[in-house]
Design an enzyme around this catalytic site. Structure first.
Site, short mmCIF file in Angstrom:
data_model
loop_
_atom_site.label_atom_id
_atom_site.label_comp_id
_atom_site.label_asym_id
_atom_site.label_seq_id
_atom_site.Cartn_x
_atom_site.Cartn_y
_atom_site.Cartn_z
N TYR A 56 48.88 -26.94 43.67
CA TYR A 56 47.66 -27.00 44.49
C TYR A 56 47.45 -25.72 45.30
O TYR A 56 46.31 -25.32 45.55
CB TYR A 56 47.69 -28.26 45.39
CG TYR A 56 47.50 -29.50 44.54
CD1 TYR A 56 46.24 -29.85 44.07
CD2 TYR A 56 48.58 -30.27 44.14
CE1 TYR A 56 46.06 -30.95 43.25
CE2 TYR A 56 48.41 -31.38 43.33
CZ TYR A 56 47.15 -31.71 42.88
OH TYR A 56 46.98 -32.79 42.05
N GLN A 91 33.87 -35.68 42.24
CA GLN A 91 35.30 -35.88 41.94
C GLN A 91 36.04 -34.56 42.13
O GLN A 91 37.27 -34.52 42.04
CB GLN A 91 35.48 -36.34 40.49
CG GLN A 91 34.79 -37.65 40.17
CD GLN A 91 34.78 -37.89 38.67
OE1 GLN A 91 35.70 -38.47 38.11
NE2 GLN A 91 33.73 -37.46 38.01
N HIS A 109 37.81 -37.65 45.52
CA HIS A 109 39.19 -37.35 45.12
C HIS A 109 39.88 -36.36 46.06
O HIS A 109 40.89 -35.76 45.68
CB HIS A 109 39.23 -36.82 43.68
CG HIS A 109 38.92 -37.87 42.64
ND1 HIS A 109 38.67 -37.58 41.32
CD2 HIS A 109 38.83 -39.22 42.74
CE1 HIS A 109 38.43 -38.70 40.65
NE2 HIS A 109 38.51 -39.72 41.50
N SER A 178 33.83 -36.19 32.19
CA SER A 178 34.16 -36.75 30.87
C SER A 178 34.10 -38.26 30.86
O SER A 178 34.14 -38.87 29.81
CB SER A 178 35.56 -36.28 30.46
OG SER A 178 36.51 -36.75 31.39
N ASN A 202 25.69 -33.23 30.54
CA ASN A 202 27.06 -32.83 30.20
C ASN A 202 27.03 -31.93 28.97
O ASN A 202 26.07 -31.95 28.20
CB ASN A 202 27.90 -34.09 29.90
CG ASN A 202 29.36 -33.93 30.28
OD1 ASN A 202 29.66 -33.40 31.35
ND2 ASN A 202 30.25 -34.38 29.43
N LEU A 203 28.11 -31.16 28.82
CA LEU A 203 28.18 -30.26 27.66
C LEU A 203 28.22 -31.05 26.36
O LEU A 203 27.60 -30.67 25.38
CB LEU A 203 29.44 -29.39 27.80
CG LEU A 203 29.45 -28.05 27.10
CD1 LEU A 203 28.24 -27.21 27.45
CD2 LEU A 203 30.74 -27.30 27.48
N1 APR Z 1 28.24 -27.91 31.97
C1 APR Z 1 28.28 -29.26 31.88
N2 APR Z 1 29.37 -29.94 31.49
C2 APR Z 1 30.48 -29.25 31.19
C3 APR Z 1 30.52 -27.83 31.27
C4 APR Z 1 29.33 -27.15 31.67
N3 APR Z 1 29.27 -25.83 31.76
N4 APR Z 1 31.76 -27.43 30.90
C5 APR Z 1 32.46 -28.54 30.62
N5 APR Z 1 31.69 -29.64 30.79
C6 APR Z 1 32.05 -31.05 30.61
C7 APR Z 1 33.08 -31.31 29.54
O1 APR Z 1 32.44 -31.47 28.27
C8 APR Z 1 33.72 -32.62 30.02
O2 APR Z 1 33.05 -33.75 29.52
O3 APR Z 1 32.64 -31.48 31.80
C9 APR Z 1 33.54 -32.55 31.53
C10 APR Z 1 34.82 -32.31 32.32
O4 APR Z 1 35.69 -33.39 32.11
P1 APR Z 1 37.14 -33.45 32.77
O5 APR Z 1 37.86 -32.17 32.53
O6 APR Z 1 37.78 -34.69 32.30
O7 APR Z 1 36.85 -33.51 34.36
P2 APR Z 1 36.42 -34.77 35.23
O8 APR Z 1 35.58 -35.71 34.48
O9 APR Z 1 35.89 -34.22 36.51
O10 APR Z 1 37.83 -35.44 35.52
C11 APR Z 1 37.87 -36.58 36.35
O11 APR Z 1 40.25 -36.57 36.33
O12 APR Z 1 42.23 -35.44 36.36
C12 APR Z 1 41.35 -36.15 37.11
O13 APR Z 1 41.16 -36.15 39.44
C13 APR Z 1 40.81 -35.39 38.30
O14 APR Z 1 38.63 -35.53 39.33
C14 APR Z 1 39.32 -35.39 38.08
C15 APR Z 1 39.12 -36.59 37.17
#
Ligand code: APR
Length: 233
Positions: A56, A91, A109, A178, A202-203
């Site tokens: 962290y 988050q 979070h 995600s 989302n992407l």
């Molecule tokens: N624009 C839009 N979406 C994007 C981009 C972008 N430029 N780049 C990536 N993404 C999308 C990816 O396709 C994916 O679906 O963002 C999403 C990120 O997903 P994760 O990495 O799983 O992140 P998140 O959903 O925030 O995770 C949730 O999991 O590990 C824990 O506590 C942590 O808060 C986090 C939680």
């Protein structure tokens, strides 16, 4: 759409990706090559605090090298100009929403720039290195400050306020997540049950994509400003 008053926006790591903050899942994600259980659980912290604090500390230091992108700025504009109810639930533990101008914001979070003292229970702004075992800014106890981050197995923050906002929103928008982690992944269904229109940006399709009325696929830095312009303009 003209009868929208109350909006809830949920954001995830994808909204900060274009700022250079790594996401969690997928290639080059933070969880790629790293076991969540080793750095993001209370058990990991008890077992190997140095590893966890360093993980962290590095992410906190990285915040000094990144800037909000057009998606954060657009949500800041929405916050300033939207006269109805708004709650931005993130988050993310970075501070890019604040720096993009968002004020009606909750970090469900936790936050990298916050410390939590295990001796007195106080939370306070923190910008240094926890691996140096700083003293608590409230009680002065040494070595009891942990990251103010919700680890796996811990309860997300401010769920009462979030649930209340979801129960009364007319529009629920999910950006850059995600949909792999609950309870955030379930917000879309709660909002739909309350009668809200639901939109995902989302992407690629999230795990809960089928629950949204509408999905827009692409980069948050492009999609979010267009959406905000459409709403306010
Ligand atoms: N624009 C839009 N979406 C994007 C981009 C972008 N430029 N780049 C990536 N993404 C999308 C990816 O396709 C994916 O679906 O963002 C999403 C990120 O997903 P994760 O990495 O799983 O992140 P998140 O959903 O925030 O995770 C949730 O999991 O590990 C824990 O506590 C942590 O808060 C986090 C939680």
């Amino acid at each position: 759409m003209s009868d929208i008053r109350n909006i809830v926006v949920l954001t995830g790591a994808g909204i900060s990706a274009e700022s250079g903050v790594p996401t969690f899942r997928g290639p080059d994600g933070l969880w790629e090559g790293q076991r969540v259980e080793d750095v993001a659980t209370p058990e990991a912290y008890a077992r190997n605090p140095d590893l966890v604090l360093d993980f962290y500390d590095q992410r906190r230091a990285k915040l000094g090298t990144v800037e909000p992108n057009p998606a954060h700025e657009a949500l800041g504009r929405l916050d300033r100009e939207w006269s109805g109810e708004l709650l931005i639930v993130t988050q993310n533990v970075d501070d890019l929403h604040e720096r993009g101008g968002a004020r009606r914001l909750l970090h469900m979070h936790g936050e990298l720039k916050s410390g939590w003292c295990m001796a007195c229970g106080d939370r306070f702004p923190f910008s240094g290195k926890m691996a140096n075992r700083p003293a608590c800014l409230s009680c002065g106890e040494q070595g009891k400050v942990r990251p103010d981050i919700v680890w796996f197995g811990e309860m997300p923050y401010k769920m009462d306020r979030i649930d209340a906002a979801l129960a009364t929103c007319d529009l629920f928008v999910s950006i850059g997540t995600s949909g792999a982690v609950y309870p955030a992944a379930g917000f879309v269904q709660t909002a739909r049950y309350s009668g809200a229109h639901t939109l995902e940006m989302n992407l690629d399709p999230s795990e809960g994509s089928i629950f949204f009325h509408e999905s827009r696929m692409g980069k948050a830095g492009e999609l979010v400003p267009l959406w905000v312009e459409g709403l306010l303009g």
